[in-house]
Scaffold this motif. Structure first.
Motif, PDB file in Angstrom:
ATOM      1  N   VAL A   1       0.856  -1.182   0.000  1.00 20.26           N
ATOM      2  CA  VAL A   1       0.000   0.000   0.000  1.00 20.26           C
ATOM      3  C   VAL A   1       0.894   1.235   0.000  1.00 20.26           C
ATOM      4  O   VAL A   1       1.740   1.395   0.883  1.00 20.26           O
ATOM      5  CB  VAL A   1      -0.927   0.021   1.237  1.00 20.26           C
ATOM      6  CG1 VAL A   1      -1.807   1.268   1.212  1.00 20.26           C
ATOM      7  CG2 VAL A   1      -1.781  -1.243   1.280  1.00 20.26           C
TER       8      VAL A   1
ATOM      9  N   ASP B   1       1.290   5.587  -1.852  1.00 17.84           N
ATOM     10  CA  ASP B   1       0.809   6.629  -2.743  1.00 17.84           C
ATOM     11  C   ASP B   1       1.412   6.446  -4.132  1.00 17.84           C
ATOM     12  O   ASP B   1       0.750   6.585  -5.138  1.00 17.84           O
ATOM     13  CB  ASP B   1       1.194   7.996  -2.168  1.00 17.84           C
ATOM     14  CG  ASP B   1       0.634   9.131  -2.999  1.00 17.84           C
ATOM     15  OD1 ASP B   1      -0.517   9.032  -3.424  1.00 17.84           O
ATOM     16  OD2 ASP B   1       1.368  10.104  -3.216  1.00 17.84           O
TER      17      ASP B   1
ATOM     18  N   SER C   1      -2.390  -1.987  -3.571  1.00 19.22           N
ATOM     19  CA  SER C   1      -3.437  -1.004  -3.306  1.00 19.22           C
ATOM     20  C   SER C   1      -2.822   0.355  -3.023  1.00 19.22           C
ATOM     21  O   SER C   1      -1.798   0.459  -2.353  1.00 19.22           O
ATOM     22  CB  SER C   1      -4.271  -1.443  -2.095  1.00 19.22           C
ATOM     23  OG  SER C   1      -5.218  -0.463  -1.759  1.00 19.22           O
ATOM     24  N   SER C   2      -3.431   1.390  -3.588  1.00 19.20           N
ATOM     25  CA  SER C   2      -3.036   2.766  -3.292  1.00 19.20           C
ATOM     26  C   SER C   2      -4.307   3.523  -2.955  1.00 19.20           C
ATOM     27  O   SER C   2      -4.926   4.149  -3.811  1.00 19.20           O
ATOM     28  CB  SER C   2      -2.308   3.381  -4.493  1.00 19.20           C
ATOM     29  OG  SER C   2      -1.929   4.703  -4.215  1.00 19.20           O
ATOM     30  N   LYS C   3      -4.720   3.397  -1.700  1.00 19.64           N
ATOM     31  CA  LYS C   3      -5.998   3.948  -1.268  1.00 19.64           C
ATOM     32  C   LYS C   3      -5.813   4.698   0.038  1.00 19.64           C
ATOM     33  O   LYS C   3      -4.924   4.404   0.821  1.00 19.64           O
ATOM     34  CB  LYS C   3      -7.031   2.830  -1.075  1.00 19.64           C
ATOM     35  CG  LYS C   3      -7.306   2.022  -2.336  1.00 19.64           C
ATOM     36  CD  LYS C   3      -8.469   1.071  -2.150  1.00 19.64           C
ATOM     37  CE  LYS C   3      -8.189   0.020  -1.093  1.00 19.64           C
ATOM     38  NZ  LYS C   3      -9.277  -0.974  -1.024  1.00 19.64           N
ATOM     39  N   ASP C   4      -6.694   5.665   0.260  1.00 21.23           N
ATOM     40  CA  ASP C   4      -6.652   6.363   1.533  1.00 21.23           C
ATOM     41  C   ASP C   4      -7.427   5.557   2.569  1.00 21.23           C
ATOM     42  O   ASP C   4      -7.936   4.464   2.285  1.00 21.23           O
ATOM     43  CB  ASP C   4      -7.184   7.796   1.393  1.00 21.23           C
ATOM     44  CG  ASP C   4      -8.632   7.828   0.902  1.00 21.23           C
ATOM     45  OD1 ASP C   4      -9.329   6.803   1.034  1.00 21.23           O
ATOM     46  OD2 ASP C   4      -9.058   8.880   0.398  1.00 21.23           O
ATOM     47  N   LYS C   5      -7.516   6.074   3.788  1.00 25.13           N
ATOM     48  CA  LYS C   5      -8.148   5.315   4.869  1.00 25.13           C
ATOM     49  C   LYS C   5      -9.642   5.106   4.658  1.00 25.13           C
ATOM     50  O   LYS C   5     -10.240   4.227   5.296  1.00 25.13           O
ATOM     51  CB  LYS C   5      -7.907   6.028   6.200  1.00 25.13           C
ATOM     52  CG  LYS C   5      -8.486   7.435   6.262  1.00 25.13           C
ATOM     53  CD  LYS C   5      -8.127   8.096   7.579  1.00 25.13           C
ATOM     54  CE  LYS C   5      -8.690   9.514   7.662  1.00 25.13           C
ATOM     55  NZ  LYS C   5      -8.327  10.159   8.941  1.00 25.13           N
ATOM     56  N   ASP C   6     -10.264   5.915   3.757  1.00 22.40           N
ATOM     57  CA  ASP C   6     -11.684   5.727   3.454  1.00 22.40           C
ATOM     58  C   ASP C   6     -11.906   4.711   2.350  1.00 22.40           C
ATOM     59  O   ASP C   6     -13.042   4.472   1.948  1.00 22.40           O
ATOM     60  CB  ASP C   6     -12.310   7.071   3.042  1.00 22.40           C
ATOM     61  CG  ASP C   6     -12.253   8.079   4.180  1.00 22.40           C
ATOM     62  OD1 ASP C   6     -12.350   7.637   5.341  1.00 22.40           O
ATOM     63  OD2 ASP C   6     -12.097   9.276   3.911  1.00 22.40           O
TER      64      ASP C   6
ATOM     65  N   THR D   1     -10.729   5.090  -0.772  1.00 19.30           N
ATOM     66  CA  THR D   1     -10.701   5.742  -2.081  1.00 19.30           C
ATOM     67  C   THR D   1      -9.313   5.621  -2.683  1.00 19.30           C
ATOM     68  O   THR D   1      -8.315   5.923  -2.021  1.00 19.30           O
ATOM     69  CB  THR D   1     -11.069   7.224  -1.949  1.00 19.30           C
ATOM     70  OG1 THR D   1     -12.367   7.325  -1.353  1.00 19.30           O
ATOM     71  CG2 THR D   1     -11.084   7.899  -3.320  1.00 19.30           C
TER      72      THR D   1
ATOM     73  N   THR E   1      -6.108   6.576  -4.504  1.00 18.19           N
ATOM     74  CA  THR E   1      -5.483   7.902  -4.491  1.00 18.19           C
ATOM     75  C   THR E   1      -4.323   8.000  -5.471  1.00 18.19           C
ATOM     76  O   THR E   1      -4.368   8.735  -6.441  1.00 18.19           O
ATOM     77  CB  THR E   1      -4.985   8.225  -3.073  1.00 18.19           C
ATOM     78  OG1 THR E   1      -4.124   7.161  -2.635  1.00 18.19           O
ATOM     79  CG2 THR E   1      -6.150   8.366  -2.122  1.00 18.19           C
ATOM     80  N   GLY E   2      -3.277   7.266  -5.240  1.00 21.18           N
ATOM     81  CA  GLY E   2      -2.039   7.447  -5.984  1.00 21.18           C
ATOM     82  C   GLY E   2      -1.999   6.665  -7.279  1.00 21.18           C
ATOM     83  O   GLY E   2      -2.986   6.493  -7.975  1.00 21.18           O
TER      84      GLY E   2
ATOM     85  N   GLU F   1      -8.855  -4.662   5.743  1.00 18.40           N
ATOM     86  CA  GLU F   1     -10.121  -4.093   5.297  1.00 18.40           C
ATOM     87  C   GLU F   1     -11.297  -4.863   5.874  1.00 18.40           C
ATOM     88  O   GLU F   1     -12.346  -4.312   6.172  1.00 18.40           O
ATOM     89  CB  GLU F   1     -10.168  -4.063   3.772  1.00 18.40           C
ATOM     90  CG  GLU F   1      -9.188  -3.057   3.169  1.00 18.40           C
ATOM     91  CD  GLU F   1      -9.091  -3.195   1.670  1.00 18.40           C
ATOM     92  OE1 GLU F   1      -9.316  -4.323   1.202  1.00 18.40           O
ATOM     93  OE2 GLU F   1      -8.790  -2.205   0.993  1.00 18.40           O
TER      94      GLU F   1
END
Length: 674
Positions: A439, A441, A468-473, A475, A477-478, A667
């Protein structure tokens, strides 16, 4: 005339002849020598000898023993010696304030047997020095003339201090020890040669002196044979008596010097014999010394153990020479009980500015100008085996004794570089299992050399692999960038059979074979490039009836559509169909229009009315009627309008739904969605 001197010379000669024999024989000869010394001191009456077969007690509030005057001051600073000799020597300072103090320029404690004459250094199996106290202090200060620091006690403990070097050495050697034995044997052999000469000279001196004394005694005896002779030889007798008295005092130091020379020679011979035996044993150990255990050990046992590079003022040393070094072939740090289980709450912490763990071995170049020049080859292995392994670069804040994460450390990075790298989540049988998560950015995985040329391969194996490149919600991101010479994404079993599914999902999905410019933008199609999309069933532009592409564009210099049995294009629900099937071409629709010059080769059947502004025919046949505005032949019967409709071979279907991919463990725990 028989004298005792002949017996003395015989005993001394026997002693000299025994210097190369064993210790027991030498000590037997020394016991016989003692008899000569007794007779000499008895005859000469030199000094004062006090002896008691039971006990002698010296009692006074203060006792001084030494070459002192009545005030207790030394008569002379040099040549004064006090020797206490016995099988057991006790120094006792009794009472709550009792003490034993030793002060001298040099103080030596050596646990050896000195022998009854104090001239031996015999090492016994039980050789030991024991110090026992509630508080033991060993202090070494770099002072001159006066010690500026007094030893201070710590209550109950042992304190060892040095202003300079403190060396605790528990080691056994063959090379260093062998060299030391050779050097000592060289010195002892030189001493032996000198002592052999000295012993012979001292024995000759005793022989010469006793011969002179014997001659005087014989002359006296000749002059005293009768009373008449005595009266007539009084002058000669007095002269002889003076000669006798002058010679007699020399007998004590001459015999004593002879005995010491022979005793020293005997001790040197004994040491040479011991060292030669040790050398023989050591030579036998050289072949297996490095492989076998020496038995040497150093044990540090305490509830708290601290190693610190600190000076006497409490400052942590930061100069280039300050360090704590551990050098060994094997090192183990364990926080386990005797049964191998972990101690509850045990941990190992390393807290420092920089950590360097290296398995680089050096092969230094002999004779190089720089002592560190040579080849440095990385070998060995580095292994971390733990249930939970974390590498983090995070800043913290502390409140109420607890750490709280504040942010990722600025400019932090994690760098791994090696020829082959495997990240495997496999069980003991080699089957993939577990989860592997990356994980970030931005993430780059590149198999390239230092010039940016793509070289090797990246192999990642796991039961579940999440990039995975996701924010804590949850979504995205990178960006995820993979750059390599060859990239393969495979979902196959060990026999190569395809299984599972592969999903590429994004707002813009590009699959290209393009050369890029220096900014990473499309430059041109890669020369000789190919793209293959193949599957047993393929769906392009549609997943379900309500999920289909608005536009599908196929553009190429050459376009080929090949169907082995059937090729078909449909509009809507078969409103218009172009079909290639079984070697036949069929076109169906509410209207079919051809533009341009059209040529039909072969038989052509029209099932409905044909309207043409102009018809040119080489041959025309009307089977039912022929009617024209200008010509009438028969009765014109209009044909029935065509109701023929092409039956579509292919049916539009929905693509299979993508399988639900289970969430990562993190998750799932957070209740997120993929």
């Amino acid at each position: 005339m028989d004298t005792v001197f002949a017996d003395w010379q015989s005993i001394l000669q026997d002693f000299k002849d025994s210097v190369e024999k064993d210790l027991n024989e030498i000590r037997k000869q020394k016991a016989e020598i003692q008899q000569i010394k007794h007779e000499i001191f008895d005859r000469m009456s030199q000094g004062q000898y006090i002896h008691d077969d039971h006990r002698i007690v010296l009692s006074a509030p203060e006792i001084i023993i030494g070459n002192v005057d009545s005030t207790g001051m030394l008569w002379s600073e040099n040549g004064s010696t006090v020797t206490i000799r016995g099988n057991g020597v006790n120094l006792e300072g009794s009472g709550s304030s009792g003490y034993v103090k030793s002060r001298a320029t040099n103080i030596s404690q050596i646990a050896v047997d000195p022998g009854m004459d104090g001239l031996e250094d015999v090492v016994r199996p039980d050789s030991s020095v024991v110090s026992q106290a509630r508080n033991i202090i060993v202090q070494c200060n770099d002072s001159d003339g006066c010690f500026s620091q007094k030893p201070t006690g710590m209550g109950c403990g042992v304190r060892i201090h040095s202003d300079g070097l403190l060396d605790i050495d528990a080691s056994k050697s063959v090379e260093v020890r062998g060299t030391a034995i050779e050097n000592m044997l060289s010195v002892l052999n030189e001493q032996k040669s000198s002592l052999e000469s000295a012993a012979s000279d001292r024995l000759s001196e005793v022989s010469s002196l006793t011969a002179d004394i014997k001659s005087v005694l014989e002359d006296i005896n000749d002059l005293t044979d009768s009373a008449i002779d005595i009266r007539s030889n009084v002058g000669d007798l007095l002269e002889l008596q003076r000669n006798y008295e002058n010679l007699l005092p020399s007998i004590v130091p001459t015999v004593e010097s002879c005995i010491k020379a022979i005793s020293a020679l005997a001790e040197v011979n004994r040491k040479i014999s011991c060292l030669e035996d040790e050398q023989t044993t050591l030579n036998g150990e050289k072949g297996s010394f490095k492989e076998n255990s020496t038995g040497a050990s150093l044990s540090l046992t305490a509830e708290q153990i601290s190693l610190a590079s600190i000076d006497g003022d409490g400052n942590i040393r930061t100069n280039a020479e300050a360090s704590v070094s551990i050098q060994t072939g094997k090192m183990s740090i364990e926080t386990t009980k005797t049964d191998g289980s972990f101690i509850d709450g045990s941990s190992v912490n390393i807290h420092t500015g920089d950590v360097n763990i290296s398995t680089v071995a050096s092969a230094l170049t002999e004779g190089a100008e720089n002592a560190s020049d040579g080849d440095y080859t990385t070998g060995g292995s580095f292994r971390v085996n733990s249930k939970d392994v974390s590498f983090v670069a995070v800043d913290y804040s502390m409140a109420n004794g607890e750490y709280t994460e504040t942010a990722l450390t600025a400019d932090s990075s994690f760098y791994v570089r090696m020829q082959d790298m495997n990240l495997n989540a496999v069980d003991t049988d080699g089957n993939s299992t577990g989860i592997f998560n990356l994980v970030a950015d931005k993430m780059k995985m590149t198999a390239a050399d230092k010039d940016g040329n793509y070289t090797g391969s990246i192999d990642m194996k796991a039961l579940d692999l999440f990039l995975s490149s996701k924010d804590k919600d949850g979504t995205a991101t990178g960006a995820l960038t993979m750059t390599a010479k060859d990239v393969s994404l495979l979902s196959v079993d060990k026999d190569g059979k395809a299984l599972g599914q592969m999903v590429l999902n994004g707002k813009d999905v590009h699959v290209k074979a393009m050369d890029l410019d220096d900014k990473g933008k499309d430059k041109n199609l890669a020369a000789g490039s190919n793209m293959v999309l193949a599957a047993e069933n393929m769906f392009v532009g549609r997943t379900k009836s309500d999920r289909q592409s608005k536009t599908l564009t196929l553009s190429s210099e050459k376009t080929g559509v090949y169907g082995k049995t059937t090729a078909e294009m449909q509009q809507g629900e078969a409103k218009a169909v172009v079909q290639l099937d079984g070697g036949n071409v069929a076109i169906s629709g509410s209207k079919s229009q051809f533009y341009g010059d059209n040529t039909m080769n072969g038989k052509t059947d029209f099932k409905g009315d044909v309207t043409a502004p102009k018809l040119t025919a080489d041959n025309m046949e009307a089977k039912t009627s022929f009617k024209s505005k200008n010509i009438s032949d028969g009765i014109a019967v209009p044909g029935a309008p065509s109701t023929a409709k092409l039956s579509a071979k292919l049916k539009e279907g929905d693509a299979p739904e993508s399988q639900e991919i289970k969430l990562s463990n993190e998750e799932e725990q957070e209740g997120g969605t993929e």
